[in-house]
Design an enzyme around this catalytic site. Structure first.
Site, PDB file in Angstrom:
ATOM      1  CB  SER A 136      -8.711   1.038   5.690  1.00 30.81           C
ATOM      2  OG  SER A 136      -9.352   2.282   5.644  1.00 30.81           O
ATOM      3  CB  SER A 196      -8.203   3.817   2.805  1.00 26.19           C
ATOM      4  OG  SER A 196      -7.376   3.133   3.729  1.00 26.19           O
ATOM      5  CE  LYS A 238      -3.945   2.009   2.513  1.00 26.63           C
ATOM      6  NZ  LYS A 238      -4.857   1.869   3.669  1.00 26.63           N
TER       7      LYS A 238
END
Lengths: 488, 95
Positions: free
Chosen positions: A179, A155, A80
């Site tokens: 997330s 997210s 990420k």
């Protein structure tokens, strides 16, 4: 090759069925060919990946691969874009960091490097991890591979979409209010958020420090166990890292779960839950009954307060954490500032998107003179009540199960103008962060042709049991093996 | 809770955020909605509840007061927007 799990790829590397370089090239080709439909990567680090793969092949050939259990040596992974990577851009999905090349590696990156994993790139995400749809990214929305008109969740939406589309066998994520679990659910993959403090936050760009925790997005629970083992552990550089031994998370995957007690909170099946999703979750819980589990109805009476408490705690901590972005030391700086205040205000005003600004302002308001007791302190007290509910529940049950998200993936644009409706898509995941507990989401079936995630919540540091419970379900079902049509 | 335009401007100033004049009404509306959501907390009696600052109620670790980091000023300043002689440059603060 791309449908294989990390465990299967590791076996292939060991058996010399293919090299890490071949594997890496094959995934890079897939990303190049298919990612334009999804936008799941912000940066693809092909050169870096091929160099790491060649290094891994050398280690594999010498029979002395570095790292625990060696299961990740030569395995392509994505990170990420919230984890700092030395020499490779780290944006956190923001214009603020569009020019940011971190001068050091996050501990998580260090650990994967030491294990010999190959980093193919950095995945797209909601700006500063604030969002539940991946639409707040400065680099554009990510699309759900099951239906590209729909969001992947957020997210960690880039990581989830990339794993679901089999562009990468595994990826990291971070979870502050859901997330990892919510995008895993919406994309039909396995997501794990460990106990707060299990994985180091050093070099992971901070959103809400008392809630943020890094974890995994993979096809299977077995792969989660492999990745979690590599990334966990005490770190002096994170002041809230917990000094506790890291077990071999793969050791108990095959334990029988007969007689295990599963708590099902009635509050998670309220009127906000989509009827089709409810039916799918009930069917998954029935499957556990067949596996010999005992189902116990429980109550988490304060869980309804988790969204309100979270939208004080998280913005307050974010407003404090994001004060570091001031246009002075790194990141975006406005042109021709007329004085220092103008420099701060315009650099931040130009660098941050609307959702980030909203949260900073809510936090600044909640922490401002005269409001601290009514907002932040009150929220911290509610947090205690929520956490105590879980403590009582875990006196009676081994794990807790329910839906991860009240709905399947929604349309791009459907909720982007309505923050409250967006916030409510994390209604079942947020309480877990407030309590600091570990949680997973595993594929449990489909509703309206879109994937549904079953959430499994465990007691503190009970990740091994969570993974065992998830793995047993995956031995009995094949939901986790289903891949979206255009990406098979 | 209903925030006025002036409230939003004050908060934006506190947070050192430049926001466009035309966006202020929308921020006022969204922030008011968020504060309404948060307001649900006030109905709960929390008089004897200890606030929870850390999920595991851990206390801050202390270490010996010794220098453990090496000086990496040049390395860190490579990514700065404006530096000179090892210093970060900003608009003039003191006349």
């Amino acid at each position: 090759m791309h449908s294989k799990t990390i465990a299967q790829l590791a076996q292939g590397l060991k058996d010399k069925a293919f090299s890490s370089e071949e594997l890496t090239r094959s995934y890079l080709d897939r990303i190049e060919k298919l990612d334009p439909q999804l936008n799941s990567f912000i940066t693809v680090s092909a050169e870096h990946a091929l160099a790491q793969a060649k290094e891994a092949d050398k280690r594999l050939a010498s029979g002395d691969p570095r790292g625990d259990a060696n299961a990740l040596t030569g395995i392509p992974l994505a990170q990420k874009d919230i984890f700092c990577t030395s020499g490779i851009k780290t944006t956190c999905g923001s214009k603020m960091l569009d020019n940011f090349i971190a001068p050091y590696d996050a501990t998580v990156i260090d650990k994967f490097n030491n294990a010999g994993a190959v980093m193919l790139g950095k995945t797209n995400m909601d700006e500063f991890a604030m969002g539940s749809s991946n639409e707040t990214s400065f680099y554009g929305a990510v699309k759900n591979p099951w239906d590209t008109d729909k969001v992947p969740g957020g997210s960690s939406g880039g990581s989830a979409a990339a794993v679901a589309a089999r562009l990468i066998p595994g990826a990291t994520g971070t979870d502050t209010g859901g997330s990892i679990r919510q995008p895993a659910a919406l994309c039909g993959i396995t997501g794990l958020k460990p106990t707060y403090g299990r994985v180091s936050r050093y070099g992971m760009i901070a959103f809400a420090s008392s809630l943020d925790q890094a974890g995994t997005l993979t096809q299977t629970a077995e792969d989660s166990a492999i990745m979690l083992g590599a990334m966990s552990g005490f770190d002096l550089r994170d002041s809230t890292s917990v000094d506790k031994e890291v077990p071999d998370y793969t050791a108990n995957l095959n334990d029988d779960i007969k007689g295990i007690k599963i708590g099902v909170p009635k509050e998670f099946f309220d009127e906000g839950l989509d009827a089709e999703v409810a039916r799918t979750i009930e069917a998954a819980i029935d499957e556990y009954k067949k596996l010999g589990a005992e189902i116990v109805e429980i109550s988490l009476p304060n869980s309804g307060l988790s969204v309100p408490a979270y939208y004080v705690v998280a913005p307050a901590e974010c407003s404090s954490n994001l004060s570091r972005f001031d246009g002075v030391r790194f990141g975006h700086r406005c042109d021709d500032p007329k004085d220092l205040e103008d420099l701060y205000k315009r650099s931040r005003g130009e660098g941050f998107g609307a959702e980030v600004k909203r949260r900073i302002m809510v936090g600044a308001y909640a922490l401002s003179a005269g409001y601290y007791d009514a907002y932040y302190l009150k929220a911290q007290k509610i947090r205690r009540l929520i956490s105590d509910d879980f403590k009582q529940a875990f006196e009676k049950v081994d794990v807790i199960m329910g839906p991860t998200s009240p709905n399947v993936a929604f349309n791009v644009g459907e909720k982007s103008d309505d923050p409250i409706s967006m916030y409510l898509s994390d209604i079942y995941t947020i309480a877990v962060n407030l309590a600091g507990l570990p949680g997973m989401s595993i594929p449990a079936g489909f509703a309206n042709n879109m994937p549904v995630g079953l959430q499994i919540i465990g007691n503190y540091f009970d990740e091994a049991r969570l993974l065992n419970v998830a793995h047993q379900f995956q031995l009995a079902t094949d939901w986790h093996q289903q891949a979206p049509g255009g990406f098979k | 809770m209903s925030l006025e335009k002036s409230d939003v401007e004050k908060i934006a100033h506190l947070a050192r955020l430049a926001i466009d004049e035309k966006d202020v009404p929308e921020y006022a509306r969204n922030l008011s909605n968020i504060l309404d959501l948060v307001e649900q907390m006030s109905a709960v009696d929390t008089d004897n509840v200890t606030p929870m600052a850390h999920p595991l109620d851990a206390t801050q670790r202390l270490r010996k007061d010794e220098v453990t980091e090496i000086n990496q000023r040049e390395h860190f300043q490579k990514i700065a927007p404006s530096v000179e002689d090892g210093l970060y440059l900003v608009p003039k603060v003191i006349e």
